[in-house]
Design an enzyme around this catalytic site. Sequence first.
Site, PDB file in Angstrom:
ATOM      1  N   GLY A 106       0.815  -1.209   0.000  1.00 15.99           N
ATOM      2  CA  GLY A 106       0.000   0.000   0.000  1.00 15.99           C
ATOM      3  C   GLY A 106       0.850   1.260   0.000  1.00 15.99           C
ATOM      4  O   GLY A 106       0.404   2.311  -0.485  1.00 15.99           O
ATOM      5  N   ASP A 133      -6.901   0.294   6.473  1.00 14.34           N
ATOM      6  CA  ASP A 133      -7.315  -0.770   7.400  1.00 14.34           C
ATOM      7  C   ASP A 133      -6.077  -1.640   7.650  1.00 14.34           C
ATOM      8  O   ASP A 133      -5.948  -2.739   7.120  1.00 14.34           O
ATOM      9  CB  ASP A 133      -8.453  -1.574   6.764  1.00 14.34           C
ATOM     10  CG  ASP A 133      -8.929  -2.702   7.656  1.00 14.34           C
ATOM     11  OD1 ASP A 133      -8.431  -2.840   8.791  1.00 14.34           O
ATOM     12  OD2 ASP A 133      -9.796  -3.478   7.197  1.00 14.34           O
TER      13      ASP A 133
END
Length: 277
Positions: free
Chosen positions: A140, A157
């Site tokens: 990410g 998350d």
Amino acid sequence: MELWFSEKQTPNLSMSARIKETLYMGESNYQEIAVVDTYEFGRMLVLDGVFQTSLFDEYIYHEMIAHVPLFTHPDPKRVLVIGGGDGGSMREVIRHTSVELAEMVEIDGLVVDVCKKYLPEISAALLTDNPRVNLTIGDGIGHMARAENTYDVIIVDCSDPIGPGEGLFTYNFYKDVYKALKPDGLFVQQTESPFYHQQLLKRLNRDISSLFPITRTYLAHIPLYPGGTHSFTIGSKIYDPLAVDIVKIPSMNTRYYNLELHKNCFSLPNFVQNLLK
Ligand code: SAM
């Protein structure tokens, strides 16, 4: 013989759950992965010995990390979930009919595969070929560095700020998140326990508010996590979750999130307010 699984929450505090059965135990390139069936929490995912999510209370975390930011944005069309390998956030994101494309970038493909097999209630959105859902196995942090002016809402998350998730809690990452959002975009991140991660929460709040004109922290009661109270932080370019006209939020069948909570979850106890000053 009784079997117990203990999570070391701080150097001086553990939480233990009595186990019925160990369903999976393995190791990926990134972490140790386990799924255990417990008496109090039902089946749960454990990464590197840290409780991640359980059938007993997962709805609280996933509803609160998804619906608070998604109902703050008036028309979220393109959404990104970073991490979220269990699929619970994605399950909640695609309930928003405005969302045309929901991307997910999870670093560990084995977490996704294991959750699909042992926690299908949570990973439901990843089990079917939904054209609105696009899963990428990758980092990410790198994805954020490359993206520009793309997303309406980004949901971070992530697991704890150790191992592969460490870089998701840095000023440079938030700079890239800002760049990856559209001019009216906003993001949310789980920001750990207001009891046991106070210095982290303080630093993240400082970093996020130095970039985003609107920074808001909110709380939810989550029995699985240290102290039972968990924090989330929103960084927003324009939309303020507290200014949302809750009357306009369409009703959704949820177990924790509701319209009163949309605003009241931002009411912080004094010790948290003081921390964030
Ligand atoms: N609800 C959970 C909690 O707060 O305990 C977190 C759920 S989810 C399982 C966290 C996921 O973040 C993990 O599957 C982990 O592999 C993923 N992750 C950690 N670092 C990452 C990174 N740099 N890029 C993408 N995903 C990452």
